[in-house]
Design an enzyme around this catalytic site. Structure first.
Site, PDB file in Angstrom:
ATOM      1  N   ASP A   9       0.860  -1.191   0.000  1.00 23.14           N
ATOM      2  CA  ASP A   9       0.000   0.000   0.000  1.00 23.14           C
ATOM      3  C   ASP A   9       0.887   1.227   0.000  1.00 23.14           C
ATOM      4  O   ASP A   9       1.893   1.263   0.699  1.00 23.14           O
ATOM      5  CB  ASP A   9      -0.899   0.000   1.240  1.00 23.14           C
ATOM      6  CG  ASP A   9      -1.801   1.229   1.284  1.00 23.14           C
ATOM      7  OD1 ASP A   9      -2.507   1.468   0.293  1.00 23.14           O
ATOM      8  OD2 ASP A   9      -1.785   1.950   2.293  1.00 23.14           O
TER       9      ASP A   9
ATOM     10  N   GLU B 249      -1.979  -1.788  -5.871  1.00 20.78           N
ATOM     11  CA  GLU B 249      -3.224  -1.174  -6.269  1.00 20.78           C
ATOM     12  C   GLU B 249      -2.940  -0.258  -7.446  1.00 20.78           C
ATOM     13  O   GLU B 249      -1.897   0.384  -7.479  1.00 20.78           O
ATOM     14  CB  GLU B 249      -3.732  -0.350  -5.087  1.00 20.78           C
ATOM     15  CG  GLU B 249      -5.203  -0.178  -5.029  1.00 20.78           C
ATOM     16  CD  GLU B 249      -5.597   0.607  -3.775  1.00 20.78           C
ATOM     17  OE1 GLU B 249      -6.785   0.811  -3.593  1.00 20.78           O
ATOM     18  OE2 GLU B 249      -4.714   1.004  -3.012  1.00 20.78           O
TER      19      GLU B 249
ATOM     20  N   ASP C 242      -2.718   1.742   7.630  1.00 22.17           N
ATOM     21  CA  ASP C 242      -2.020   1.388   6.393  1.00 22.17           C
ATOM     22  C   ASP C 242      -1.769  -0.113   6.271  1.00 22.17           C
ATOM     23  O   ASP C 242      -1.874  -0.689   5.189  1.00 22.17           O
ATOM     24  CB  ASP C 242      -0.687   2.144   6.301  1.00 22.17           C
ATOM     25  CG  ASP C 242      -0.900   3.645   6.251  1.00 22.17           C
ATOM     26  OD1 ASP C 242      -1.953   4.074   5.737  1.00 22.17           O
ATOM     27  OD2 ASP C 242      -0.029   4.391   6.737  1.00 22.17           O
TER      28      ASP C 242
END
Ligand SMILES: [Zn+2]
Length: 357
Positions: free
Chosen positions: A143, A228, A309
């Site tokens: 992330d 992502e 996170d």
């Protein structure tokens, strides 16, 4: 009725006036090869435009564009660590940061100068030393954020390089100095501009160095890496500058992950479907209604305590694994063009039970 397209070249002769000839005389100072290469690049630009992949080619700017010249095989000589370009008598004075692998011959050589005035030479070659690594069974979800540059599903956080704050102060100072200089082409302004460019270059160098070390480690240690897609992240509108900066780093990091995964036989999974990665509990799958940006840790009703996170990274990993297990949707990313890829993705709910590796 369908008509066949024929590829043919049209060639025209033109007669420059004396004035034009004088203006263009600098072109004769270099070998014709880089000039021809520029035309090839232009052709690629037009092809991409006509096939809908790119915008209409723009003119390069003498001041703003990156200055570069590309030499193909016939226009340079590389032997025993000496590089001689066409129309030059002496080898270039190169500081070899590392030697080319033994027996390797570059296929193209590109000479460039960046905004800070530094000269570079890059050589494209087939590198026999890059070979796939033995397969592993480790997986990781990645992330990206603002407070920590990267958070891994394992719980590890990689913060921004520690020089970053000092560099920013230096940049702000240089930019203030530049804005005080009168506009125009004055020598002092040019000097100030050069100084800003140098600070920018320093920041970019440090970040690149950091990202190279980080991505190499991630690719070495993991068989499957899940990230992502940035386009999806950007759907959550956020105009904070820090976000823009972290996005720039993210783009660079993704490119590194893509080619290094391909080099070392790793699987890079890009989830390009939007889902609430921060608000979703990675233990029980319940979605929280709201989670303000300043909340760094939260407790779910199921009792799980989440770092914001790390939780997001775990959800990204789970989504990537769900997609690979189901077989369709996402393929491991190996130089698939951006556009084709995002079309392939279908919405798929994150399945409970698959969430924590
Ligand atoms: Zn929960």
């Amino acid at each position: 009725m369908k008509t066949e397209c024929v590829k043919r070249a049209y060639r025209y002769r033109f007669h420059p006036t004396d004035e034009q000839a004088a203006e263009l005389s600098f072109l004769a100072e270099v070998s014709s090869v880089p000039l021809q290469q520029v035309l090839r690049h232009l052709e690629v630009g037009f092809t991409n435009f006509f096939e809908g992949r790119a915008k209409y080619p723009r003119f390069k700017s003498r001041k703003k564009s990156r200055r570069s010249a590309e030499y193909t095989r016939s226009a340079f000589r590389y032997r025993d660590g000496h590089l001689v370009l066409a129309k030059m008598a002496e080898p270039l004075a190169i500081v070899w940061s590392r030697a080319l692998p033994e027996g390797v011959q570059p296929s193209t050589v590109t000479v460039s100068q960046d905004a800070a005035g530094r000269w570079f030479v890059s050589m494209r070659c087939e590198d026999p030393t890059v070979t796939p690594l033995p397969r592993l069974d480790t997986v990781v979800g990645i992330d990206v954020g603002i407070t920590a540059l990267v958070t891994l599903s394992s719980g590890e956080k990689c913060t921004n390089p520690r020089h970053e704050r000092k560099d920013r102060a230096r940049l702000a100072k240089a930019q203030r100095a530049l804005s005080r200089k009168a506009s125009g082409d004055g020598a002092n302004r040019a000097k100030a501009r050069r100084k800003v460019a140098r600070v920018h270059a320093r920041i970019a160098d440090r970040r690149r160095d950091f990202l190279h070390k980080l991505t190499t480690r991630l690719v070495r240690d993991n068989q499957t890496l899940v990230i992502e897609d940035l386009a999806v992240r950007s759907m959550v509108k956020n105009r904070v500058l820090a976000r823009a900066i972290s996005d720039a780093g993210w783009r660079e990091m993704r490119i590194m992950l893509e080619y290094k995964s391909a080099w070392y036989g790793r699987d890079l999974v890009v989830i390009d479907r939007w889902f609430p990665s921060s608000k979703l509990c990675s233990a029980c799958g319940v979605i929280r209604e709201r989670l303000p940006l300043n909340v760094r840790t939260w407790t779910c009703d199921c009792g799980a305590v989440h770092d914001r996170d790390v939780n997001a990274a775990r959800n990204i990993l789970a989504a990537g694994l769900a997609v690979t297990v189901c077989g369709d949707g996402v393929r491991p990313q190996r130089s698939t063009p951006e556009r084709q890829r995002s079309m392939k993705q279908k919405a798929r709910p994150v399945r409970e039970g698959l969430l924590v590796p």
